[in-house]
Design an enzyme around this catalytic site. Structure first.
Site, PDB file in Angstrom:
ATOM      1  N   SER D  40      43.661  65.984  29.151  1.00 48.76           N
ATOM      2  CA  SER D  40      44.905  66.800  28.806  1.00 48.76           C
ATOM      3  C   SER D  40      45.944  65.729  28.361  1.00 48.76           C
ATOM      4  O   SER D  40      45.667  64.737  28.137  1.00 48.76           O
ATOM      5  CB  SER D  40      45.490  67.416  30.155  1.00 48.76           C
ATOM      6  OG  SER D  40      45.873  66.199  31.006  1.00 48.76           O
ATOM      7  N   GLU D  41      47.008  66.165  27.760  1.00 44.05           N
ATOM      8  CA  GLU D  41      47.882  65.668  26.734  1.00 44.05           C
ATOM      9  C   GLU D  41      48.440  64.344  27.594  1.00 44.05           C
ATOM     10  O   GLU D  41      48.685  63.538  27.244  1.00 44.05           O
ATOM     11  CB  GLU D  41      49.006  66.661  26.449  1.00 44.05           C
ATOM     12  CG  GLU D  41      49.861  65.997  25.371  1.00 44.05           C
ATOM     13  CD  GLU D  41      50.901  66.742  24.922  1.00 44.05           C
ATOM     14  OE1 GLU D  41      50.866  67.937  25.669  1.00 44.05           O
ATOM     15  OE2 GLU D  41      52.059  66.409  24.132  1.00 44.05           O
ATOM     16  N   CYS D 159      27.364  76.290  40.653  1.00 38.85           N
ATOM     17  CA  CYS D 159      26.521  75.188  41.261  1.00 38.85           C
ATOM     18  C   CYS D 159      25.657  75.878  42.422  1.00 38.85           C
ATOM     19  O   CYS D 159      24.594  75.214  42.603  1.00 38.85           O
ATOM     20  CB  CYS D 159      27.336  74.001  41.857  1.00 38.85           C
ATOM     21  SG  CYS D 159      28.764  74.678  42.807  1.00 38.85           S
ATOM     22  N   SER D 189      32.860  69.403  47.863  1.00 36.85           N
ATOM     23  CA  SER D 189      33.199  68.811  46.644  1.00 36.85           C
ATOM     24  C   SER D 189      32.891  69.959  45.089  1.00 36.85           C
ATOM     25  O   SER D 189      33.328  69.753  44.370  1.00 36.85           O
ATOM     26  CB  SER D 189      32.054  67.838  46.073  1.00 36.85           C
ATOM     27  OG  SER D 189      30.656  68.168  46.374  1.00 36.85           O
ATOM     28  N   GLY D 190      32.212  71.059  45.757  1.00 30.96           N
ATOM     29  CA  GLY D 190      32.163  72.182  44.837  1.00 30.96           C
ATOM     30  C   GLY D 190      33.581  72.650  44.511  1.00 30.96           C
ATOM     31  O   GLY D 190      33.619  73.396  43.435  1.00 30.96           O
ATOM     32  N   ARG D 246      32.170  78.105  52.980  1.00 31.11           N
ATOM     33  CA  ARG D 246      32.441  76.736  52.829  1.00 31.11           C
ATOM     34  C   ARG D 246      32.241  76.029  54.490  1.00 31.11           C
ATOM     35  O   ARG D 246      32.908  76.604  54.985  1.00 31.11           O
ATOM     36  CB  ARG D 246      33.815  76.540  52.640  1.00 31.11           C
ATOM     37  CG  ARG D 246      34.287  75.049  52.052  1.00 31.11           C
ATOM     38  CD  ARG D 246      33.741  74.659  50.661  1.00 31.11           C
ATOM     39  NE  ARG D 246      34.456  75.313  49.566  1.00 31.11           N
ATOM     40  CZ  ARG D 246      34.045  75.246  48.396  1.00 31.11           C
ATOM     41  NH1 ARG D 246      32.820  74.843  47.817  1.00 31.11           N
ATOM     42  NH2 ARG D 246      34.837  76.192  47.646  1.00 31.11           N
ATOM     43  N   HIS D 253      24.811  71.927  48.582  1.00 31.31           N
ATOM     44  CA  HIS D 253      25.007  73.356  49.045  1.00 31.31           C
ATOM     45  C   HIS D 253      23.687  73.610  49.722  1.00 31.31           C
ATOM     46  O   HIS D 253      22.638  73.374  49.303  1.00 31.31           O
ATOM     47  CB  HIS D 253      25.093  74.214  47.668  1.00 31.31           C
ATOM     48  CG  HIS D 253      26.392  74.065  47.314  1.00 31.31           C
ATOM     49  ND1 HIS D 253      27.452  73.415  47.615  1.00 31.31           N
ATOM     50  CD2 HIS D 253      26.999  74.674  45.933  1.00 31.31           C
ATOM     51  CE1 HIS D 253      28.558  73.467  46.693  1.00 31.31           C
ATOM     52  NE2 HIS D 253      28.281  74.405  45.973  1.00 31.31           N
ATOM     53  N   THR D 341      26.929  68.560  42.635  1.00 32.97           N
ATOM     54  CA  THR D 341      27.439  67.924  41.569  1.00 32.97           C
ATOM     55  C   THR D 341      26.777  66.986  40.630  1.00 32.97           C
ATOM     56  O   THR D 341      27.216  66.481  39.665  1.00 32.97           O
ATOM     57  CB  THR D 341      28.768  66.971  41.969  1.00 32.97           C
ATOM     58  OG1 THR D 341      28.229  66.068  42.767  1.00 32.97           O
ATOM     59  CG2 THR D 341      29.797  67.836  42.902  1.00 32.97           C
TER      60      THR D 341
END
Lengths: 363, 363, 363, 363
Positions: D40-41, D159, D189-190, D246, D253, D341
């Site tokens: 991002s900027e 994922c 982490s998902g 979760r 997972h 991940t």
């Protein structure tokens, strides 16, 4: 120390967590060859690969690394009846009570490097930490004389002592230590598996007491940093006061340390002491030695057990948050993180074995 | 203090975790009636029951106790535009930056009891802890004079300071304190919810740094235990040195404390000091006061956050593991457990409100 | 059922987790009085308050609620030698193997309500769930006849079965059930304490297998929802297929359920069925009965174990996320949350006792 | 595909978790060279090593592996202004909304392999999974024609879809799939880091709802296993029904899967199908391909996220607990574990890139 012939070692207590870590630490080792495995009578006579299966057929292998293939096919022997004719060195990973019985039997013939506390507090028994107190080897002659052994016993320190002493040693050498206050936040793997720590007891919790742990750390720190005088160890002349707690972490003991130095030192001088404190030991380039024994990180939120415990494969104590303390004379404070089942147990014991060989203390 | 007429209070920051805990703490309160709720502009104009629903329709209510029914139907007002004509007292549960803006506006007219740190370190602002320092009320006249306010601001201490001071006060009164070393193991709820502590950061982990926390505890402990002299607080004449860490616990801050006393004291004398230290305060029988402010347990593995945080509904600091320490002069060490979001936040602030009324400091 | 005279009950296995929960559930009970406590020989002869201390002096009390004072002073007896002359009812909280031995001995004289699985699958043994299958009491006469007992044995279901059956029963009554697929995420407290679940095994982990659990749930669900025919239970005519997993949660079993109904039903009709399904049972207003046996929540992220397990003191199964399913014929899916050690164990057994009395099945 | 010249790739969203994993996956890659980084900027213009420091000076690096040194010195560019003249391929790791804006701009010139869901459900966009559906490349010509692009966009699956499809594909090929019921237990982490999952919400808890996740898995599974007909994908002709939850696990997972097959199959035949199902793909020996895409373990308590997620560096889906199911026609059930991940995000996307090159679809 010829590469041609590896020393033949026996691992006693091979089926437990620490025993398995010995197997991993000794896999493909350039100087050692795992020749014999022993455990309790229950496992005796089974192939190691079968001995670690439980009643349901599940494999009870506890290390992240796979079990070395050679080990799987070794037959487990009864630790109480182990014959040591062809063995150069024994690594033991057993509880205190059986250690009291079998370690002296082994020591009659061969050196015994132990993770048990059974003999740790005997006057003629050195507790080695690599790079810290090789001069304590002077006790070995004493031990042999007292006990009539050909071999000897040298236990490693408690896993909570390990990181503390590694960080104190360079400070003690350069500035002198006046006193130490420490609070530990210890991982559940330090409690082993029988009984170990129940999830029910530690989930969403801190348990602020670990029986005997504080006494161990206090006594061992003074012993390991003590000096040899007239064939005996004079404990280091400073007090250590601890509160040891258990937290919900798998591996890696975190310790918040407050130290009073004998001489004032800047934080830069202290970092310098850590950086250079083990140069001589590290120059030996022992097979299991990490590139650094202690590593200081400037990251403000570190060290953390999950992120730092595997630094240099768990063989380096990671230090952070060095600050001055305004309570103790010449006070400093810092946080350390030490892998309790790597340098703090089996792999640390293997490094000690290498160190004793390199120093000529053990053949 | 007539039972006939309850004081009308406003809760500012009502939609957040601490604000909700104010609502629970004030539900069916004999002296207080929640008359107004305020929050950020985003929630303004909504019924409270709607204001705590998120975009997905889920209710964001964070307390174990249900929300008092009266509160659900109050309309949330914009905290920046709150009109206080009919309000006797404001409880605020907001972040530091907005607190700096709105608390002085409220204080022009009415007393403000705050959980924010915005004014905690100002010279003319008392930081009250019930049973500890009601004499600091002398600062209120000073504050009003300096700032031209009809009301005043009194913030509560940081949640980590609370348990520490409750355990130190009786020791300081009876034996004098020379210095304090403390390592905290703090719960994740102390970090609030924006951003709060990510599971990814704390699962299987300890984070050994909480920005600004150590400075807060050190400064606040000295201030709260300080003495009033010439209309100002003289900080207590001992140093405090901390390492503050975060552990994977929902609620309840555990602290390992090492104290140097001015006079020698046996562990029995210390337990006695804790037992009797708050008799006068407890005899007031304030509505939110627990039967004990500190409780010593002889259980060797206690206090533990999951088992002890709700002792007396989280209003009592539980102490255990008292031992002598051989590093500090007249050294002792112990472990304490304090509920960071009950006595350590909203309910502690309500108790402070009751205390100020009972003492005649506030109408 | 006179209030004047309470039934005298014995709690067997009183020192364990489930036994302690019996004591809490029976504290100040209007119909029952704990007259005798029994446990293994090791505890026999000690006051209960001493029997729950371990070698280190720590009290092993596992409930959030305090131990009823009366219980602390009762002397624990040897479960194998318990004399039942003055006892009206026995609650047992012991392992399967000892249950097989002692429960029949007790049942010769008095009714035995058990949390063990020892007799759960015998043809003449009913497995009661309050509000679900009181008609299975027909088996008791059979059981007495077969075994020559004055009393009888009635075990409660496995804790994972409980919530499932409570949610299925109203659907089965109104629409008929064709089949059930269920995946559980079970709390660690379900595994008890010996050996229980090690933190090392479950931290940062899911264990996707709990030995025998899936078979238990499948068999028990069909049995409890079965019908009595010719003095025996005909299992409910639908299949149940489960995967049972362990997650890192203290208390509260979460279950993701997929059900095929015999007749189509809208989600509103299903919620209605749950709402009204236990009206008759609830109108009995038994002392331990909650206001609802099942409760449907519209909150999208619920039920959650930490937030919902204590709803109605753990005696209500909380259901959420009802949706249609496009795989099974007339398929629906939902998530349920049931407290495994409250309704799922001791307190559920006490409610069963009340139910048997109210129904006149037991005096 | 000459070894002499590596393709120059840009990583967009480089500072986030998934972006950092791209850097690790591409470090020392034989075919790819990270030539440009964008974010991002806010990060634009900074060296990458500086861009990942936060306000407190802490380095926000989230991978276990260290950051490749080359990356640290690259200057981060503004993703919205990225010039692609010298770039052969873009990997994006950004949120859906920015992906909708920038990915089409990149695709005008070069292929874009994305982890975002922005274009996943468009008719002319293939969702590749290595070894599963390379024939879907037929859509690329369609996509270019429809949109006038020289490049194209191909997003990876969610994922949670990844492990499910890897296990279903060999079954669908050999026996046909009739329907699928699945309950997931997903790692934190998902959820990424903004906002991510708060410890306060998931500690001692299960959250039984992940917005949009179930729809994604259901739709994507049918799409990826669908067939190409007349230049478009015909979804696979079976229904998928999920409950996604979760749990308090860092990575990995776990999914409990129930499958109805079109033809009966023994568990041995199914294991055989898994063993051989990817032979052709594996024979390509792509640089990031693991030795197996799916691995069946006979260990009864496995797979477990902590023990199995790093099998083959997280690129293999581990399956266990295969059993027959008595609810679904030709029903089977099993448990799978997939690293969300690694194969489930960046490294899986890199493998897709390799696959597209090897297949000649991309230069």
């Amino acid at each position: 120390m010829s590469a041609a012939k590896k020393r033949r070692v026996a691992v006693v207590g091979a089926t437990g967590v620490a025993g398995q870590q010995f197997l991993v630490s000794l896999g493909n080792h350039p100087w050692f060859e795992v020749a014999r495995l022993a455990a309790s009578e229950r496992s005796a006579g089974k192939k190691f690969g079968d001995a670690i299966k439980d009643a349901s057929g599940a494999t009870r292998w506890f290390c992240d690394e796979p079990c070395p293939k050679e080990a799987l096919n070794l037959t487990v022997e009864n630790a109480e009846k182990l014959v040591l004719d062809d063995i150069d060195l024994v690594f033991t990973a057993i509880e205190t009570e059986p250690a009291k019985i079998v370690e002296p039997i082994y020591a009659k013939r061969v050196p015994v490097i132990s993770t048990a506390s059974a003999f740790r507090y005997e006057k003629d028994v050195p507790v080695f930490l690599p790079g810290v107190n090789i001069d304590h080897a002077a006790l070995i002659a004493e031990q042999r004389k007292n006990r009539g052994w050909k071999g000897f016993i040298t236990p490693g320190p408690n896993c909570t002592t390990v990181g503390l002493v590694f960080t104190l040693k360079p400070l003690h050498d350069r500035f002198g230590i006046g006193s130490v206050i420490m609070t530990s936040m210890q991982a559940v793997s330090g409690a082993g598996r029988s009984p170990g720590v129940l999830s029910y007891d530690i989930l969403d919790n801190v348990v602020p007491y670990i029986p005997k742990e504080e006494e161990k750390v206090q006594t061992e720190t003074q012993k390991i940093l003590g000096t040899i005088k007239d064939g005996t160890i004079v404990s280091a002349p400073f007090n250590v006061s601890c509160t040891c707690t258990r937290v919900n972490v798998i591996d890696g003991h975190t310790e918040a340390v407050f130290v009073s130095l004998k001489k004032p030192a800047t934080t830069d001088e202290i970092k310098q002491a850590w950086k250079q404190g083990y140069d001589e030991f590290l120059s030996l380039k022992l097979p299991s030695a990490p590139p650094e024994l202690v590593h200081y990180t400037e990251e403000p939120f570190r060290p953390q057990p999950r992120l730092d415990r595997n630094f240099n494969d768990g063989m380096t104590t990671v230090i952070g948050r060095l600050r001055t303390d305004n309570v103790l004379p010449n006070g400093i404070k810092y946080v350390l993180l030490s892998h309790n089942t790597k340098m703090g147990a089996a792999k640390g014991a293997v490094l000690t074995g290498e160190y004793l060989i390199k120093s000529g203390i053990m053949q």
